[in-house]
Design a protein around this motif. Structure first.
Motif, PDB file in Angstrom:
ATOM      1  N   ALA A   1       0.866  -1.415   0.001  1.00 20.65           N
ATOM      2  CA  ALA A   1       0.031   0.172  -0.116  1.00 20.65           C
ATOM      3  C   ALA A   1       0.937   1.148   0.018  1.00 20.65           C
ATOM      4  O   ALA A   1       0.410   2.347  -0.581  1.00 20.65           O
ATOM      5  CB  ALA A   1      -0.950  -0.047   1.253  1.00 20.65           C
TER       6      ALA A   1
ATOM      7  N   ARG B   1       3.747   1.357  -1.316  1.00 24.90           N
ATOM      8  CA  ARG B   1       4.472   1.724  -2.628  1.00 24.90           C
ATOM      9  C   ARG B   1       3.427   2.688  -3.458  1.00 24.90           C
ATOM     10  O   ARG B   1       3.835   3.743  -4.316  1.00 24.90           O
ATOM     11  CB  ARG B   1       4.903   0.620  -3.254  1.00 24.90           C
ATOM     12  CG  ARG B   1       6.086  -0.017  -2.698  1.00 24.90           C
ATOM     13  CD  ARG B   1       6.824  -1.050  -3.465  1.00 24.90           C
ATOM     14  NE  ARG B   1       6.190  -2.353  -3.621  1.00 24.90           N
ATOM     15  CZ  ARG B   1       6.486  -3.092  -2.716  1.00 24.90           C
ATOM     16  NH1 ARG B   1       7.175  -2.737  -1.640  1.00 24.90           N
ATOM     17  NH2 ARG B   1       5.721  -4.469  -2.530  1.00 24.90           N
ATOM     18  N   MET B   2       2.173   2.351  -3.275  1.00 22.17           N
ATOM     19  CA  MET B   2       1.281   3.139  -4.026  1.00 22.17           C
ATOM     20  C   MET B   2       1.120   4.568  -3.359  1.00 22.17           C
ATOM     21  O   MET B   2       1.069   5.559  -4.261  1.00 22.17           O
ATOM     22  CB  MET B   2      -0.264   2.362  -3.937  1.00 22.17           C
ATOM     23  CG  MET B   2      -1.060   3.198  -4.861  1.00 22.17           C
ATOM     24  SD  MET B   2      -2.618   2.135  -5.165  1.00 22.17           S
ATOM     25  CE  MET B   2      -3.757   3.482  -5.219  1.00 22.17           C
ATOM     26  N   LEU B   3       1.032   4.778  -2.154  1.00 27.58           N
ATOM     27  CA  LEU B   3       1.084   6.128  -1.715  1.00 27.58           C
ATOM     28  C   LEU B   3       2.354   6.677  -2.143  1.00 27.58           C
ATOM     29  O   LEU B   3       2.375   7.997  -2.675  1.00 27.58           O
ATOM     30  CB  LEU B   3       1.002   6.020  -0.096  1.00 27.58           C
ATOM     31  CG  LEU B   3      -0.227   5.357   0.511  1.00 27.58           C
ATOM     32  CD1 LEU B   3       0.046   5.324   2.080  1.00 27.58           C
ATOM     33  CD2 LEU B   3      -1.339   6.451   0.343  1.00 27.58           C
TER      34      LEU B   3
ATOM     35  N   ALA C   1       4.121   6.279  -4.926  1.00 27.48           N
ATOM     36  CA  ALA C   1       3.923   6.680  -6.114  1.00 27.48           C
ATOM     37  C   ALA C   1       3.151   8.024  -6.355  1.00 27.48           C
ATOM     38  O   ALA C   1       3.308   8.949  -7.244  1.00 27.48           O
ATOM     39  CB  ALA C   1       3.642   5.481  -7.275  1.00 27.48           C
ATOM     40  N   SER C   2       1.797   7.726  -5.727  1.00 27.17           N
ATOM     41  CA  SER C   2       0.856   8.617  -5.740  1.00 27.17           C
ATOM     42  C   SER C   2       1.431  10.382  -5.166  1.00 27.17           C
ATOM     43  O   SER C   2       1.264  11.479  -6.066  1.00 27.17           O
ATOM     44  CB  SER C   2      -0.210   8.617  -4.665  1.00 27.17           C
ATOM     45  OG  SER C   2      -1.297   9.605  -4.997  1.00 27.17           O
TER      46      SER C   2
ATOM     47  N   ASP D   1       3.649  11.537  -8.112  1.00 26.47           N
ATOM     48  CA  ASP D   1       2.920  11.749  -9.286  1.00 26.47           C
ATOM     49  C   ASP D   1       2.475  13.386  -9.152  1.00 26.47           C
ATOM     50  O   ASP D   1       2.255  13.982 -10.024  1.00 26.47           O
ATOM     51  CB  ASP D   1       1.788  10.819  -9.630  1.00 26.47           C
ATOM     52  CG  ASP D   1       2.155   9.589 -10.063  1.00 26.47           C
ATOM     53  OD1 ASP D   1       3.244   9.422 -10.428  1.00 26.47           O
ATOM     54  OD2 ASP D   1       1.296   8.721 -10.194  1.00 26.47           O
ATOM     55  N   GLN D   2       2.103  13.543  -7.851  1.00 27.83           N
ATOM     56  CA  GLN D   2       1.525  15.068  -7.596  1.00 27.83           C
ATOM     57  C   GLN D   2       2.586  15.934  -7.153  1.00 27.83           C
ATOM     58  O   GLN D   2       2.183  17.266  -6.779  1.00 27.83           O
ATOM     59  CB  GLN D   2       0.600  14.692  -6.484  1.00 27.83           C
ATOM     60  CG  GLN D   2      -0.578  13.723  -6.870  1.00 27.83           C
ATOM     61  CD  GLN D   2      -1.539  13.564  -5.566  1.00 27.83           C
ATOM     62  OE1 GLN D   2      -2.674  14.448  -5.540  1.00 27.83           O
ATOM     63  NE2 GLN D   2      -1.410  12.750  -5.033  1.00 27.83           N
TER      64      GLN D   2
END
Lengths: 312, 106
Positions: free
Chosen positions: A221, A223-225, A227-228, A231-232
């Motif tokens: 989870a 890793r997704m946070l 990346a997010s 991205d932002q």
């Protein structure tokens, strides 16, 4: 050089730098990786750098708050820290037993058995980042004034990540300016500090680079946070080579939390909108280590221009 | 195990387990139940931006975990991105790709 079996070259470099700092007396070992005492010379640099931050940021009129290196457990629980960083948190536990339990604990201690399992959680959690007590404090005051809120905090912090790298301590100090306000106000604040931070660190004769970054979120989870977050463009770090040239160390960070803390703590702008937050953080030990790395272990022999900036 | 009629009708090959095929309606229903959005999920088109509809970063993580449980899949590293979960259509495409055993299809 201290070449440890099974270690990577990077770890060997970190261990060698740590050993050199200990040999020079700047850091005092405790037997636990990442937990060090500091010498007077080391502390002098930290204190002078702390004053330098105030020289650059003090004119903004921030509200100065100093908290102990523990946050209230109920505030920590509400902060969401455990969702993102369960692996880094440190809770304070204490003995709450009776005399029989005391005798049992002493017996187990004497016999080299596990004794800490009887320790009970207190209402104190070690501060993970200096700004954590700020948000509930500002929320208690009600809606923000039109100009938003600006807070100056400075605290020892704890993160459970034992490492040979002296720049990755488990207990270290973080100075921060925290801005709470409209998205425009906090983005302006962050941009101002990216520019200031770079100029401030360059005035110390250090090689700096500012780069996009992410927090060390836990698990898949996380890793997704991460990346997010990238991205932002929410987190930037000012990097300086310390123990390794290939992997420079984040010494300052510039963070835009969007409405994360605003929603958590119901922070409101005067028109009732959810407030946004941002902070700039200074890793005090890391900056001191960067100075010792680049200018030498004897601060009295540092370049005159650098000494003039710190000691006037 | 007997396949539900609707799966046979839809021409879905039987899988090892009883993993269902993925439809936009299923995803919309999952979002409606979750409370992760600030708006009524039934009012969203397949292409609407879920982040604009109130999905937070932590909400998208919970969504990912719920999708993994619902469809018996695991999102690989390269799909752990914000845009994988940016719309119902994007989610449907990613999950369908995983169910087809072609992780790159997402």
């Amino acid at each position: 050089m201290d070449m440890r079996a099974g270690s990577t070259p990077a770890e060997n470099g970190q261990a060698a730098f740590r050993d050199a700092l200990i040999a020079a007396g700047l850091l005092i070992p405790t037997g636990v990786d990442g937990l060090y005492g500091r010498s007077g010379a080391f502390e002098d640099v930290v204190e002078r750098f702390n004053d330098l931050i105030t020289t650059w940021g003090g004119g903004d009129g921030a509200d100065v708050m100093r908290f102990p290196p523990g946050v209230a457990r109920h505030q920590f629980e509400q902060s969401g820290y455990l969702k993102s960083f369960p692996h880094l948190a440190g809770t304070v536990h204490a003995f709450k037993g009776d005399e029989r339990a005391h005798q049992s604990m002493l017996r187990r201690l004497e016999e080299g058995e596990e004794w800490t399992d009887a320790q009970m959680a207190t209402n104190v959690v070690l501060t993970p980042a200096a700004c954590y007590p700020v948000y509930p404090t500002i929320a208690e005051r009600g809606p923000l004034p039109a100009e938003g809120a600006l807070v100056d905090v400075y605290s020892y912090c704890f993160r459970h990540e034992p490492s040979l790298d002296p720049a990755r301590m488990q207990m270290f100090r973080m100075r921060e300016y925290v801005c709470v306000g409209t998205p425009g106000q906090v983005m302006d604040f962050r941009q101002r500090w990216v520019e200031r931070g770079r100029a401030l660190m360059e005035s110390l004769g250090l090689p700096v680079a500012v780069d996009l970054a992410n927090d060390p979120f836990f698990g898949r989870a996380g890793r997704m946070l991460a990346a997010s977050q990238r991205d932002q463009g929410l987190k930037f770090e000012l990097l300086i080579p310390i123990a390794s040239a290939e992997h420079p160390t984040a010494c300052l960070s510039f963070n835009y939390h969007q409405d994360h803390f605003g929603l958590l703590w119901d922070l409101r702008t005067p028109d009732g909108a959810v407030a946004h937050t941002a902070c700039v953080g200074f890793g005090m030990e890391r900056v001191a280590l960067a100075l010792f790395r680049h200018h030498g272990f004897d601060a009295k022999a540092w370049p005159a221009a650098v000494r003039a900036v710190l000691w006037g | 195990m007997r396949q539900p009629d609707w799966q046979i009708a839809a021409g879905t090959a039987p899988r090892g387990g009883d993993a269902p095929a993925v439809s936009a309606a299923d995803i919309r229903a999952l979002l409606a139940e979750s409370g992760w959005l600030a708006v009524d999920a039934s009012a969203l088109s397949d292409e609407d931006d879920l982040y604009a509809a109130g999905l937070t970063s932590h909400g998208s993580v919970n969504l990912m975990l719920a999708l993994e449980e619902r469809y018996g899949v695991e999102f690989p590293e390269h799909l752990l991105r914000r845009r994988t979960f940016e719309s119902i259509a994007a989610i449907r495409s990613a999950v369908a790709g995983l169910l087809d055993g072609a992780p790159g299809a997402g």
